[in-house]
Motif scaffolding. Structure first.
Motif, PDB file in Angstrom:
ATOM      1  N   GLN A  81       0.830  -1.206   0.000  1.00  0.00           N
ATOM      2  CA  GLN A  81       0.000   0.000   0.000  1.00  0.00           C
ATOM      3  C   GLN A  81       0.861   1.251   0.000  1.00  0.00           C
ATOM      4  O   GLN A  81       0.497   2.252  -0.596  1.00  0.00           O
ATOM      5  CB  GLN A  81      -1.025  -0.015   1.149  1.00  0.00           C
ATOM      6  N   ILE A 112      -5.405  -1.621   0.891  1.00  0.00           N
ATOM      7  CA  ILE A 112      -5.772  -1.117   2.223  1.00  0.00           C
ATOM      8  C   ILE A 112      -6.844  -2.014   2.837  1.00  0.00           C
ATOM      9  O   ILE A 112      -6.762  -2.390   4.013  1.00  0.00           O
ATOM     10  CB  ILE A 112      -6.264   0.345   2.140  1.00  0.00           C
ATOM     11  N   PHE A 128      -5.980   2.435  10.053  1.00  0.00           N
ATOM     12  CA  PHE A 128      -6.241   2.319   8.619  1.00  0.00           C
ATOM     13  C   PHE A 128      -7.681   2.673   8.235  1.00  0.00           C
ATOM     14  O   PHE A 128      -7.956   2.888   7.059  1.00  0.00           O
ATOM     15  CB  PHE A 128      -5.881   0.917   8.127  1.00  0.00           C
ATOM     16  N   TYR A 131      -7.861   6.169   6.765  1.00  0.00           N
ATOM     17  CA  TYR A 131      -7.094   6.067   5.524  1.00  0.00           C
ATOM     18  C   TYR A 131      -7.948   5.440   4.426  1.00  0.00           C
ATOM     19  O   TYR A 131      -8.042   5.960   3.305  1.00  0.00           O
ATOM     20  CB  TYR A 131      -5.842   5.246   5.816  1.00  0.00           C
TER      21      TYR A 131
END
Length: 150
Positions: A81, A112, A128, A131
């Motif tokens: 990623q 992700i 994450f 994100y």
């Protein structure tokens, strides 16, 4: 290695590379000339958003490293990623290749998501989530820019 030092190294590398890429490849006149969708954020939002996200990405990488070292399976997903993340800006803004940028950012979203499914660490997973949400939004923005400007 001292854990705090390792965290500092992760943050330095992730934030540093992101900042370096951002400073070297600016959106410029090309991006300013594009027709934008109504949900396009002001330009000033991107820098602070990515700074926060890069710190969270670094923390997730550090937590993953602590659990399995540099060569574990989840760490390899984390590397993947990062590579896609750092590749998108030069492709989209540097080459003005919106379609290829869309392929990269959708691939990034897949990686992700795979990290979120595979990671066992709750903190890494929580880091994450914003994100993933931001990259999903950025994917929508990328595809809208492509549709509006071709």
């Amino acid at each position: 290695m001292n854990e705090k030092l390792a965290l500092g190294i992760f943050i330095l590398i992730v934030v540093g590379m992101g900042a370096l890429i951002g400073l070297m490849i600016r959106p410029g006149e090309w991006y300013a000339s594009l027709t934008k969708p109504p949900f396009n954020p002001p330009n000033w939002v991107f820098g602070p958003a990515w700074m926060i996200l890069y710190v969270l990405i670094a923390i997730a990488g550090w937590k993953t490293w602590k659990a399995e070292g540099l060569s574990g399976a989840r760490m390899k997903i984390w590397y993947g990623q990062m590579i896609l993340n750092w590749l998108w800006t030069p492709v989209f803004f540097g080459l003005h290749a919106m379609a290829f940028g869309l392929v990269i950012i959708l691939g990034l979203l897949v990686v992700i998501s795979y990290f979120l499914v595979r990671t066992r660490d709750r903190v890494a997973r929580l880091c994450f989530v914003p994100y993933a949400l931001w990259v999903a939004f950025a994917s929508t923005l990328n595809s809208s820019l492509l549709l509006l400007n071709n």
